[in-house]
Structure formats: C-alpha cells, structure tokens
Motif scaffolding. Structure first.
Motif, mmCIF file in Angstrom:
data_model
loop_
_atom_site.group_PDB
_atom_site.id
_atom_site.type_symbol
_atom_site.label_atom_id
_atom_site.label_comp_id
_atom_site.label_asym_id
_atom_site.label_seq_id
_atom_site.Cartn_x
_atom_site.Cartn_y
_atom_site.Cartn_z
ATOM 1 N N UNK A 46 55.090 37.304 13.302
ATOM 2 C CA UNK A 46 55.254 36.474 14.490
ATOM 3 C C UNK A 46 53.924 35.918 14.995
ATOM 4 N N UNK A 47 52.817 36.386 14.420
ATOM 5 C CA UNK A 47 51.498 35.929 14.860
ATOM 6 C C UNK A 47 51.144 34.639 14.130
ATOM 7 N N UNK A 48 51.309 33.532 14.814
ATOM 8 C CA UNK A 48 51.063 32.213 14.243
ATOM 9 C C UNK A 48 50.107 31.461 15.154
ATOM 10 N N UNK A 49 49.131 30.796 14.554
ATOM 11 C CA UNK A 49 48.158 30.035 15.329
ATOM 12 C C UNK A 49 48.795 28.776 15.920
ATOM 13 N N UNK A 50 48.556 28.562 17.216
ATOM 14 C CA UNK A 50 49.042 27.370 17.908
ATOM 15 C C UNK A 50 47.852 26.664 18.556
ATOM 16 N N UNK A 51 47.658 25.403 18.240
ATOM 17 C CA UNK A 51 46.501 24.655 18.741
ATOM 18 C C UNK A 51 46.855 23.859 19.990
ATOM 19 N N UNK A 52 45.937 23.904 20.945
ATOM 20 C CA UNK A 52 45.991 23.064 22.140
ATOM 21 C C UNK A 52 44.555 22.627 22.422
ATOM 22 N N UNK A 53 44.032 21.819 21.530
ATOM 23 C CA UNK A 53 42.608 21.529 21.472
ATOM 24 C C UNK A 53 42.132 20.685 22.646
ATOM 25 N N UNK A 54 41.006 21.074 23.233
ATOM 26 C CA UNK A 54 40.386 20.267 24.285
ATOM 27 C C UNK A 54 40.004 18.899 23.716
ATOM 28 N N UNK A 55 40.241 17.855 24.495
ATOM 29 C CA UNK A 55 40.040 16.494 23.987
ATOM 30 C C UNK A 55 38.687 15.909 24.372
ATOM 31 N N UNK A 56 37.925 16.615 25.204
ATOM 32 C CA UNK A 56 36.636 16.092 25.651
ATOM 33 C C UNK A 56 35.773 17.232 26.165
ATOM 34 N N UNK A 60 36.967 20.811 27.978
ATOM 35 C CA UNK A 60 36.478 22.138 27.589
ATOM 36 C C UNK A 60 35.858 22.858 28.777
ATOM 37 N N UNK A 61 35.008 22.145 29.529
ATOM 38 C CA UNK A 61 34.313 22.762 30.656
ATOM 39 C C UNK A 61 35.288 23.238 31.722
ATOM 40 N N UNK A 153 42.690 30.244 21.983
ATOM 41 C CA UNK A 153 42.068 29.692 23.187
ATOM 42 C C UNK A 153 40.576 29.462 22.988
ATOM 43 N N UNK A 154 39.928 30.361 22.248
ATOM 44 C CA UNK A 154 38.502 30.212 21.969
ATOM 45 C C UNK A 154 38.233 28.926 21.184
ATOM 46 N N UNK A 155 38.996 28.714 20.122
ATOM 47 C CA UNK A 155 38.819 27.505 19.322
ATOM 48 C C UNK A 155 39.183 26.262 20.128
ATOM 49 N N UNK A 156 40.233 26.355 20.944
ATOM 50 C CA UNK A 156 40.640 25.220 21.771
ATOM 51 C C UNK A 156 39.549 24.834 22.763
ATOM 52 N N UNK A 179 40.147 35.131 11.654
ATOM 53 C CA UNK A 179 41.442 34.484 11.873
ATOM 54 C C UNK A 179 41.250 32.987 12.100
ATOM 55 N N UNK A 180 40.196 32.620 12.813
ATOM 56 C CA UNK A 180 39.887 31.208 13.034
ATOM 57 C C UNK A 180 39.531 30.540 11.709
ATOM 58 N N UNK A 181 38.796 31.237 10.848
ATOM 59 C CA UNK A 181 38.476 30.719 9.516
ATOM 60 C C UNK A 181 39.750 30.358 8.771
ATOM 61 N N UNK A 182 40.730 31.216 8.859
ATOM 62 C CA UNK A 182 41.946 31.029 8.084
ATOM 63 C C UNK A 182 42.805 29.878 8.593
ATOM 64 N N UNK A 183 42.692 29.562 9.899
ATOM 65 C CA UNK A 183 43.686 28.676 10.506
ATOM 66 C C UNK A 183 43.168 27.416 11.199
ATOM 67 N N UNK A 184 41.872 27.314 11.517
ATOM 68 C CA UNK A 184 41.420 26.227 12.377
ATOM 69 C C UNK A 184 40.463 25.278 11.651
ATOM 70 N N UNK A 185 41.003 24.176 11.181
ATOM 71 C CA UNK A 185 40.183 23.186 10.476
ATOM 72 C C UNK A 185 39.290 22.398 11.419
ATOM 73 N N UNK A 186 39.504 22.515 12.746
ATOM 74 C CA UNK A 186 38.647 21.822 13.706
ATOM 75 C C UNK A 186 37.351 22.579 13.974
ATOM 76 N N UNK A 187 37.175 23.720 13.344
ATOM 77 C CA UNK A 187 35.913 24.472 13.414
ATOM 78 C C UNK A 187 35.142 24.212 12.125
ATOM 79 N N UNK A 188 33.839 23.918 12.267
ATOM 80 C CA UNK A 188 33.040 23.518 11.105
ATOM 81 C C UNK A 188 32.451 24.688 10.333
ATOM 82 N N UNK A 189 32.122 25.761 11.042
ATOM 83 C CA UNK A 189 31.391 26.848 10.388
ATOM 84 C C UNK A 189 31.717 28.163 11.074
ATOM 85 N N UNK A 190 31.723 29.245 10.312
ATOM 86 C CA UNK A 190 31.981 30.566 10.878
ATOM 87 C C UNK A 190 30.981 31.565 10.316
#
Length: 335
Positions: A46-56, A60-61, A153-156, A179-190
């Motif tokens: 049931x643990x699935x990554x859900x993105x709600x990415x900040x747009x600016x 983020x702030x 939330x951290x990646x978002x 976990x972010x490595x496995x699921x978040x293509x909006x992150x460049x490096x880990x």
C-alpha cells in the motif's frame, strides 16, 4: 497421623518439577508464536509514492513555513526543521535528512557550509523526532505510512528551491533518500550516507524477520548507558522505530520487476567501522541500481579511522569534522 499426612501433599521436589514443566511449556509456546509472527511477511504494497510537486520557489517556501509553524510548541527549540535560503531559486539546492533518533540539528553545521557555497538548504524533521517530550518512546508511534508521506513531502517541498536538487540522507534518513531514488525523477542526485537497509552483522533473512516481528509486538524501549545525553537526540532506541525503518527499506530497494531508479546519479558513503548498519546490503542495493543504468559513486571511510556510525553530528565527532566534512561535502557537490 497429623492433618498434613492425611492430605497426602506431594513432595516439594515434585512441585518444583511440575512448575518448571509448565513454565517451559509456556515459554516454548511463546517462542513458537513469536517465530510465526516474525516469519509472516508484513505487506508494504500500500506504500506508493504520490507527487504534489511545488511549482515555484514561493510555493516551496510557503510549504516549508507551514511545516515550521506546525512544529511550534511540539518540537524542542533546537530540533525543528531548518531552512537556509538565499531568498529565491538558486542553481543548486540540497535536502539533508537526519538519522534515526536524531533531529535536524545533526546537519546544522554542514547545512550552513552548503548554504555558504550557494545552495538553498532544507533540513526537514522526520516524523516523531525532536519532540519536546524528548523520549525515544515517541518512535513507538511511527508507521511506514508516516515515512512514505514524509519522503513525498520532502521531494515536493524541495522542487522549487533550485534548478538541480540533491537529496542527502544519513542512516534512517538514508532509507528515506533511497525511496526517493527509486520513485522521484524530479530529483537530480542522491547521496546515501550509511543508509539503514539492515542491521550490522545481521543476515538479510534475520533483518526481515526482525522487521516483521517488532512491527507487530508492543514497542520496547532500550536505553544506552554509553551514549552521552544530548538535547537534540533521543537517548537509546525503540524496537518499533527500528522495525518501521527496516520495513520501509523494502520499499526503498529496487524491485525485481523494474530495478531502474528514477534518480540516475547516486552516491553511497559507507564507514568500514560502522557497527550499526549493514554496509554489505547497502552496497548490494546500489549495485542493483548501477546494473539498471544509474551512475553510482562509492566512497568508504577506512576502519582505522575509528569513526562512529554518526560522523555528521558535531556533538558526535567534534573536531574530526574538520577532515570529515570536506570529504562528504565534496561528494555532495561533485557533478
């Protein structure tokens, strides 16, 4: 003949043997029950990554400020989320995720150094850490779902902070970063520093057993007489807390069906003197990612250096930070 002779009471030795037999039977039954509990897998499907990415940057702030506001009155003064910002989106931004039982204070000095190098820096607080109660028993409330929400939330939140986003995690924070490595293509490096995929010296099947078992039975808090009391760190450890990270590490590992990670640039930093996490398992995980196409950089501190598991917190390593930090920061900043 007295009354005791007429009652024909059994000899005392017989009573002892009978009690020992009953106690042994109860103990054996309990061990069988615990064995069964530990062998039945805990589902993490049931643990699935859900993105709600900040747009600016402002998005983020605002999200980060909302997190900091929610911590008010609940989190100790030096344990809360930290945000070192240049006031706008920068070329590079970094997220520094602290370890199990610690708090954002752990990365403060390193965060300031990265800020001075031009980064926007976010140091978030993991769930149930750094609370004003200052007791490790708080981690008995932790669930893998809390860790999944936190990772997302951290990646978002980080998305609007820089053109290139690096996520760094130590120990349990390294599990989050994985976990972010496995699921978040909006992150460049880990950068994974001593990630918690298993306990040191414990074979993989036993780590699996322990995760299953201790996530199901009541929490056990264990104190640590050798650990110095620190205002920013829980003293000791929680069986439920460790178990939930062990369970979450299963989500963070590359699945057999599709081992390719979403983050393609990965750094693993290990410590040959580490007696807390299982370095062999960490190396196996990044090798699987590398085989699936990721670029992996590896660095290991030699055992002769005598570094502890936590070689980031100034309160843990003191003056040794003068030569540890340049190495770690160099690996974080390398292209």
């Amino acid at each position: 003949m007295n009354i005791f002779d007429r009652m024909r009471l059994p000899p005392f030795s017989f009573i002892i043997k009978k009690a020992a037999l009953i106690s042994g039977t109860v103990l054996a039954s309990l061990l069988v029950v615990l064995l069964i509990i530990g062998l039945i897998p805990v589902s993490t499907g049931e643990l699935v990554s859900h993105q709600d990415t900040a747009v600016s940057y402002s998005d983020s702030a605002q999200r980060i400020q909302a997190v900091k506001d929610a911590e008010s009155g609940q989190v100790c003064d030096i344990c809360g989320t930290r945000f070192y910002t240049h006031g706008d989106r920068t070329q590079k931004a970094v997220v520094l995720i602290h370890g199990l039982t610690n708090s954002p204070r752990q990365f403060e000095e390193m965060g300031v150094k990265l800020y001075n190098d031009g980064y926007n820096v976010l140091i978030p607080r993991m769930p149930y850490h750094g609370l004003t109660t200052h007791t490790v028993s708080e981690l008995g409330n932790l669930k893998t779902s809390d860790l999944q929400v936190f990772a997302d939330s951290v990646a978002d939140m980080a998305a609007g902070l820089g053109d290139q986003i690096t996520v760094v995690g130590l120990s349990g924070g390294g599990t989050i970063a994985a976990e972010i490595v496995q699921n978040r293509s909006d992150i460049d490096r880990a950068v994974l520093i001593a990630p918690l995929f298993g306990l040191s010296g414990v074979p993989a099947p036993v780590n699996t057993f322990l995760g299953n078992l201790f996530s199901r039975i009541p929490n056990i808090n264990v104190s640590s007489s050798s650990e110095p009391p620190r205002a920013s760190v829980y003293l000791g450890w929680s069986s439920r807390g460790v178990a939930e990270y062990l369970l979450f590490s299963r989500v963070a590992r590359p699945p057999d069906s599709d081992p390719a990670p979403a983050v393609r640039n990965i750094v693993l930093i290990t410590n040959a003197n580490d007696h807390t996490v299982n370095n062999d398992t960490s190396k196996l995980v990044v090798t699987e990612w590398e085989s699936a196409g990721a670029r992996v950089t590896r660095y290991e501190f030699e055992q002769s250096l005598g570094l502890p598991h936590d070689y980031i917190d100034i309160t843990s390593i003191g003056d040794r930070s003068q030569w540890v930090y340049p190495i770690v920061i160099g690996l974080i900043e390398a292209d």
